[in-house]
Design a protein around this motif. Sequence first.
Motif, PDB file in Angstrom:
ATOM      1  N   ALA A  36       0.871  -1.183   0.000  1.00 45.22           N
ATOM      2  CA  ALA A  36       0.000   0.000   0.000  1.00 45.22           C
ATOM      3  C   ALA A  36       0.901   1.224   0.000  1.00 45.22           C
ATOM      4  CB  ALA A  36      -0.910   0.007   1.226  1.00 45.22           C
ATOM      5  N   ASN A  37       0.355   2.375  -0.334  1.00 44.06           N
ATOM      6  CA  ASN A  37       1.216   3.561  -0.301  1.00 44.06           C
ATOM      7  C   ASN A  37       1.390   4.074   1.135  1.00 44.06           C
ATOM      8  OD1 ASN A  37      -0.924   5.479   0.228  1.00 44.06           O
ATOM      9  ND2 ASN A  37      -1.431   5.440  -1.945  1.00 44.06           N
ATOM     10  N   GLU A  38       2.330   4.978   1.304  1.00 41.74           N
ATOM     11  CA  GLU A  38       2.738   5.426   2.644  1.00 41.74           C
ATOM     12  C   GLU A  38       1.580   6.014   3.448  1.00 41.74           C
ATOM     13  OE1 GLU A  38       6.249   8.300   3.833  1.00 41.74           O
ATOM     14  OE2 GLU A  38       6.919   6.793   2.390  1.00 41.74           O
ATOM     15  N   ASN A  39       0.776   6.858   2.808  1.00 42.55           N
ATOM     16  CA  ASN A  39      -0.334   7.489   3.524  1.00 42.55           C
ATOM     17  C   ASN A  39      -1.391   6.476   3.940  1.00 42.55           C
ATOM     18  OD1 ASN A  39       0.773  10.075   3.321  1.00 42.55           O
ATOM     19  ND2 ASN A  39      -0.140  10.411   1.311  1.00 42.55           N
ATOM     20  N   THR A  40      -1.643   5.498   3.067  1.00 45.47           N
ATOM     21  CA  THR A  40      -2.614   4.453   3.401  1.00 45.47           C
ATOM     22  C   THR A  40      -2.093   3.591   4.537  1.00 45.47           C
ATOM     23  OG1 THR A  40      -3.465   4.461   1.133  1.00 45.47           O
ATOM     24  CG2 THR A  40      -3.960   2.531   2.467  1.00 45.47           C
ATOM     25  N   LYS A  67      -0.122   4.586   6.872  1.00 46.62           N
ATOM     26  CA  LYS A  67      -0.162   5.384   8.109  1.00 46.62           C
ATOM     27  C   LYS A  67      -1.542   5.330   8.755  1.00 46.62           C
ATOM     28  CE  LYS A  67       1.227   9.809  10.096  1.00 46.62           C
ATOM     29  NZ  LYS A  67       0.267   9.645  11.187  1.00 46.62           N
ATOM     30  N   ILE A  68      -2.596   5.528   7.950  1.00 42.58           N
ATOM     31  CA  ILE A  68      -3.939   5.518   8.537  1.00 42.58           C
ATOM     32  C   ILE A  68      -4.340   4.116   8.979  1.00 42.58           C
ATOM     33  CG2 ILE A  68      -5.272   5.269   6.368  1.00 42.58           C
ATOM     34  CD1 ILE A  68      -7.245   7.356   7.617  1.00 42.58           C
ATOM     35  N   HIS A 121       4.934  -3.491   2.859  1.00 39.71           N
ATOM     36  CA  HIS A 121       5.710  -2.912   1.765  1.00 39.71           C
ATOM     37  C   HIS A 121       5.020  -1.651   1.249  1.00 39.71           C
ATOM     38  CE1 HIS A 121       8.037  -6.697   1.452  1.00 39.71           C
ATOM     39  NE2 HIS A 121       6.873  -7.249   1.757  1.00 39.71           N
ATOM     40  N   VAL A 122       5.835  -0.678   0.865  1.00 41.63           N
ATOM     41  CA  VAL A 122       5.299   0.585   0.338  1.00 41.63           C
ATOM     42  C   VAL A 122       5.294   0.536  -1.184  1.00 41.63           C
ATOM     43  CG1 VAL A 122       5.672   3.074   0.149  1.00 41.63           C
ATOM     44  CG2 VAL A 122       5.988   1.936   2.354  1.00 41.63           C
ATOM     45  N   ALA A 181     -10.845   8.881   0.473  1.00 41.88           N
ATOM     46  CA  ALA A 181      -9.908   8.115   1.299  1.00 41.88           C
ATOM     47  C   ALA A 181      -8.629   8.945   1.386  1.00 41.88           C
ATOM     48  CB  ALA A 181      -9.632   6.754   0.659  1.00 41.88           C
ATOM     49  N   VAL A 182      -7.683   8.520   2.224  1.00 39.16           N
ATOM     50  CA  VAL A 182      -6.527   9.370   2.475  1.00 39.16           C
ATOM     51  C   VAL A 182      -5.640   9.518   1.234  1.00 39.16           C
ATOM     52  CG1 VAL A 182      -5.092   7.529   3.480  1.00 39.16           C
ATOM     53  CG2 VAL A 182      -4.683   9.900   4.119  1.00 39.16           C
ATOM     54  N   ASP A 183      -5.422   8.428   0.494  1.00 39.84           N
ATOM     55  CA  ASP A 183      -4.546   8.498  -0.696  1.00 39.84           C
ATOM     56  C   ASP A 183      -4.844   7.310  -1.613  1.00 39.84           C
ATOM     57  OD1 ASP A 183      -2.608   9.327  -2.442  1.00 39.84           O
ATOM     58  OD2 ASP A 183      -0.894   8.846  -1.147  1.00 39.84           O
TER      59      ASP A 183
END
Length: 269
Positions: free
Chosen positions: A83-87, A89-90, A106-107, A130-132
């Motif tokens: 998932a991406n970094e922002n996803t 994080k949440i 993994h990012v 959603a966040v990102d």
Amino acid sequence: MTETGFKYSILASGSTGNSFYLETPEKKILVDAGLTGKKITSLLAEIDRNPEDLDAILVTHEHVDHIKGVGVLARKYNLDIYANENTWKIMDDKNMLGKLDVAQKHVFQRGKMLTFGDIDIESFGVSHDAVDPQFYRFMKDGKSFVMLTDTGYVSDRMAGIIENADGYLIESNHDIEILRAGSYPWKTKQRILSDKGHLCNEDGAGAMIRTIGNKTKKIYLGHLSKENNIKELAHMTMENQLAQADFGVGRDFKVYDTSPDTATPLTII
């Protein structure tokens, strides 16, 4: 003879849960697991596949209809999650996936290309609350499949990234009139209709008119709302609008329905 292309099945698509399966000779992956681990397992069984053979889960965004079973499956079968970094994080801050080994996390940043074994995966951002959020284009041996649901509109940038794929899973979430007349609170209706909501039937068709090309053979209608759409209406809207735009519906390509609780047949592209 070496097998080319890849196989896929839309295990589930709808407001109640989403999951997409893809396999190559080297890798077996899920995109999202928005149902229980038990339900995902039974959906995989419909196409004669087992969760213990999976390599990874790609996450599009943190909404529960996309991640409900991710943590359970990852723990039980020791799967890598991307998932991406922002996803991340949440999901971590709200403990949405439960406890995971750091080695499983993994990012995969939005707008990047990931080579995963013998397949290339391109991520692209969408417009959703959603966040990102990001979705994916899968590419191997000159073939490609695009997943695009959970977006309020399709920008020119998105259209450029997804053009002329062999297959599409495109959102046909709601019929505007059914949604307006329905029982949802006005605030929820506004969210769905907004630029950060979901594509209506007409907008899904409009996106396809802008992006399909001479390689396109299959269009799957996804993420239909049980309350605010009718499968036959979504299908008819897509076919009619494509036909009016002089595309060879049924001749050059076919339009297919998906289900929230039954997998589509395992298909090679």
